[in-house]
Design a protein around this motif. Structure first.
Motif, mmCIF file in Angstrom:
data_model
loop_
_atom_site.group_PDB
_atom_site.id
_atom_site.type_symbol
_atom_site.label_atom_id
_atom_site.label_comp_id
_atom_site.label_asym_id
_atom_site.label_seq_id
_atom_site.Cartn_x
_atom_site.Cartn_y
_atom_site.Cartn_z
ATOM 1 N N LEU A 67 0.833 -1.200 0.000
ATOM 2 C CA LEU A 67 0.000 0.000 0.000
ATOM 3 C C LEU A 67 0.870 1.253 0.000
ATOM 4 N N LYS A 68 1.925 1.247 0.787
ATOM 5 C CA LYS A 68 2.838 2.390 0.835
ATOM 6 C C LYS A 68 3.464 2.617 -0.535
ATOM 7 N N GLU A 69 3.919 1.545 -1.181
ATOM 8 C CA GLU A 69 4.509 1.678 -2.524
ATOM 9 C C GLU A 69 3.486 2.224 -3.511
ATOM 10 N N ASP A 70 2.254 1.709 -3.448
ATOM 11 C CA ASP A 70 1.202 2.178 -4.353
ATOM 12 C C ASP A 70 0.913 3.664 -4.135
ATOM 13 N N LEU A 71 0.819 4.077 -2.870
ATOM 14 C CA LEU A 71 0.552 5.490 -2.572
ATOM 15 C C LEU A 71 1.703 6.383 -3.027
ATOM 16 N N GLN A 72 2.934 5.922 -2.815
ATOM 17 C CA GLN A 72 4.080 6.703 -3.283
ATOM 18 C C GLN A 72 4.035 6.844 -4.798
ATOM 19 N N ASP A 73 3.674 5.779 -5.508
ATOM 20 C CA ASP A 73 3.569 5.827 -6.964
ATOM 21 C C ASP A 73 2.465 6.801 -7.395
ATOM 22 N N ILE A 74 1.329 6.741 -6.716
ATOM 23 C CA ILE A 74 0.211 7.635 -7.052
ATOM 24 C C ILE A 74 0.616 9.094 -6.850
ATOM 25 N N PHE A 75 1.217 9.411 -5.709
ATOM 26 C CA PHE A 75 1.594 10.800 -5.442
ATOM 27 C C PHE A 75 2.721 11.272 -6.358
ATOM 28 N N THR A 76 3.594 10.363 -6.750
ATOM 29 C CA THR A 76 4.637 10.732 -7.718
ATOM 30 C C THR A 76 3.993 11.095 -9.055
ATOM 31 N N LEU A 81 2.082 15.144 -12.999
ATOM 32 C CA LEU A 81 0.997 15.795 -13.747
ATOM 33 C C LEU A 81 0.902 17.278 -13.391
ATOM 34 N N LYS A 82 1.023 17.597 -12.105
ATOM 35 C CA LYS A 82 0.985 19.004 -11.700
ATOM 36 C C LYS A 82 2.128 19.788 -12.349
ATOM 37 N N ALA A 83 3.306 19.217 -12.347
ATOM 38 C CA ALA A 83 4.453 19.894 -12.962
ATOM 39 C C ALA A 83 4.231 20.073 -14.463
ATOM 40 N N HIS A 84 3.672 19.058 -15.095
ATOM 41 C CA HIS A 84 3.394 19.136 -16.536
ATOM 42 C C HIS A 84 2.393 20.260 -16.825
ATOM 43 N N PHE A 85 1.282 20.275 -16.081
ATOM 44 C CA PHE A 85 0.267 21.307 -16.323
ATOM 45 C C PHE A 85 0.763 22.689 -15.920
ATOM 46 N N ARG A 86 1.561 22.780 -14.878
ATOM 47 C CA ARG A 86 2.128 24.060 -14.467
ATOM 48 C C ARG A 86 3.024 24.612 -15.579
#
Length: 114
Positions: A67-76, A81-86
């Motif tokens: 779960l920790k790995e999955d959450l880290q992947d999601i937030f990465t 995406l935020k950096a791309h749109f910014r």
């Protein structure tokens, strides 16, 4: 006071009520015997349950790590995406961020009043 062989053998030793002393020691022995049986039963139960709980714990730890790995992947991915749109749409990104902060402020105010 009655005399006992011990009080006769050791001058100055008061006469002891041997039967009362033996009775008390038998009671204490029985208490210790029951306690020992209880502790042995508890130890046996612990020995039976421990391997099962250990396996379960290892499974839970594995699930939490996944779960920790999955959450880290999601937030990465979200940060990417935020950096791309910014970078691609800076004005729109700033506008959306300002709306999002306003919404959070409104929600905080609503919670404080409730």
């Amino acid at each position: 006071p009655t005399t006992t062989p011990l009080s006769v053998a050791v001058p100055g030793l008061p006469a002891l009520d041997v039967s009362k002393t033996l009775s008390i020691q038998k009671q204490q022995l029985e208490i210790y015997r029951v306690l020992l049986e209880t502790l042995a039963a508890s130890e046996q139960e612990s020995a039976t349950i421990f391997p099962e709980l250990s396996k379960s714990l290892v499974g839970h730890i594995g699930t939490l790590n996944k779960l920790k790995e999955d959450l880290q992947d999601i937030f990465t991915r979200i940060r990417a995406l935020k950096a791309h749109f910014r970078g691609q749409y800076p004005e729109v990104y700033d506008y959306v961020q300002s709306l999002h902060v306003d919404e959070l402020d409104d929600e905080d105010d609503g919670c404080a009043e409730a």
